[in-house]
Design a protein around this motif. Structure first.
Motif, PDB file in Angstrom:
ATOM      1  N   ASN A  52      60.071  75.536  87.839  1.00  0.00           N
ATOM      2  CA  ASN A  52      60.078  74.595  86.729  1.00  0.00           C
ATOM      3  C   ASN A  52      59.229  73.380  87.094  1.00  0.00           C
ATOM      4  N   SER A  53      58.249  73.043  86.262  1.00  0.00           N
ATOM      5  CA  SER A  53      57.363  71.896  86.508  1.00  0.00           C
ATOM      6  C   SER A  53      57.908  70.671  85.798  1.00  0.00           C
ATOM      7  N   LEU A  64      54.861  65.270  90.396  1.00  0.00           N
ATOM      8  CA  LEU A  64      55.219  66.588  89.904  1.00  0.00           C
ATOM      9  C   LEU A  64      56.245  67.196  90.851  1.00  0.00           C
ATOM     10  N   MET A  66      58.192  70.657  91.477  1.00  0.00           N
ATOM     11  CA  MET A  66      58.311  72.085  91.186  1.00  0.00           C
ATOM     12  C   MET A  66      59.676  72.514  91.705  1.00  0.00           C
ATOM     13  N   THR A  99      48.964  65.381  83.000  1.00  0.00           N
ATOM     14  CA  THR A  99      48.727  66.815  83.167  1.00  0.00           C
ATOM     15  C   THR A  99      47.764  67.414  82.152  1.00  0.00           C
ATOM     16  N   PRO A 108      51.663  74.161  87.386  1.00  0.00           N
ATOM     17  CA  PRO A 108      51.517  73.441  88.654  1.00  0.00           C
ATOM     18  C   PRO A 108      50.071  73.051  88.967  1.00  0.00           C
ATOM     19  N   THR A 117      52.831  66.249  94.637  1.00  0.00           N
ATOM     20  CA  THR A 117      53.787  67.282  94.238  1.00  0.00           C
ATOM     21  C   THR A 117      54.827  67.514  95.319  1.00  0.00           C
ATOM     22  N   VAL A 119      57.712  70.477  96.240  1.00  0.00           N
ATOM     23  CA  VAL A 119      58.102  71.848  95.931  1.00  0.00           C
ATOM     24  C   VAL A 119      59.509  72.086  96.477  1.00  0.00           C
ATOM     25  N   ALA A 131      55.721  80.511  87.092  1.00  0.00           N
ATOM     26  CA  ALA A 131      55.503  79.136  86.647  1.00  0.00           C
ATOM     27  C   ALA A 131      54.826  79.137  85.280  1.00  0.00           C
ATOM     28  N   THR A 151      49.337  73.526  95.085  1.00  0.00           N
ATOM     29  CA  THR A 151      49.662  72.145  94.710  1.00  0.00           C
ATOM     30  C   THR A 151      49.430  71.148  95.840  1.00  0.00           C
TER      31      THR A 151
END
Length: 159
Positions: A52-53, A64, A66, A99, A108, A117, A119, A131, A151
């Motif tokens: 999920n972003s 961001l 993830m 984005t 992503p 980012t 993760v 994704a 990312t």
């Protein structure tokens, strides 16, 4: 599906995937899958295997995250873990500006500039994760290692 038949946003994602050496093909779903639960149901997989972003605003910049579709981000704990002052949910306008993509379809990659980012370490438990592909109707598969490389993300616990 060929890259030429994808929307402009998904073509940007496709091109970024290829440039990074990620071979997963973008799949167009018949119905929007704007949540991890909807995407998992459409693909017939565990919700935890959805990357999920989520875009947040942290110390004046977009961040961001993830995260596994099975988790909620604990912004206070995550800020402490990654050395940030605060982390707050980005507005619809901030997400689009950072984005170039709409909430529910944020990929992503394929953004105007690379985003800092994080993760979710829980995604490593799945041999294949999915994704968003730049729109709420598109998704693509990749591995945890591919996501981290794609990312340039920092691996952390997010919940």
């Amino acid at each position: 599906m060929s890259a030429e038949s994808l929307s402009a946003r998904s073509r940007l994602v496709h091109d970024a995937l290829r440039a990074a050496g990620v071979g997963g093909e973008i799949v167009v779903l018949p119905d929007a899958a704007s949540t991890a639960a909807l995407a998992a149901a459409a693909l017939g997989i565990e919700v935890g295997a959805i990357a999920n972003s989520l875009v947040f605003w942290s110390d004046g910049d977009p961040l961001l995250v993830m995260t596994s579709g099975a988790h909620r981000v604990d912004t206070v704990a995550l800020a402490a873990r990654i050395g940030r002052g605060t982390i707050a949910r980005a507005s619809v306008e901030q997400v689009r500006e950072a984005t170039g993509q709409a909430i529910g379809g944020v990929a992503p990659t394929g953004h105007p500039t690379r985003l800092v980012t994080v993760v979710d370490e829980a995604l490593a438990a799945f041999p294949e994760i999915w994704a968003a592909g730049g729109t709420p109707h598109t998704v693509f598969p990749l591995t945890f290692d591919e996501l981290v490389a794609l990312t340039g993300g920092t691996i952390a616990r997010v919940d």
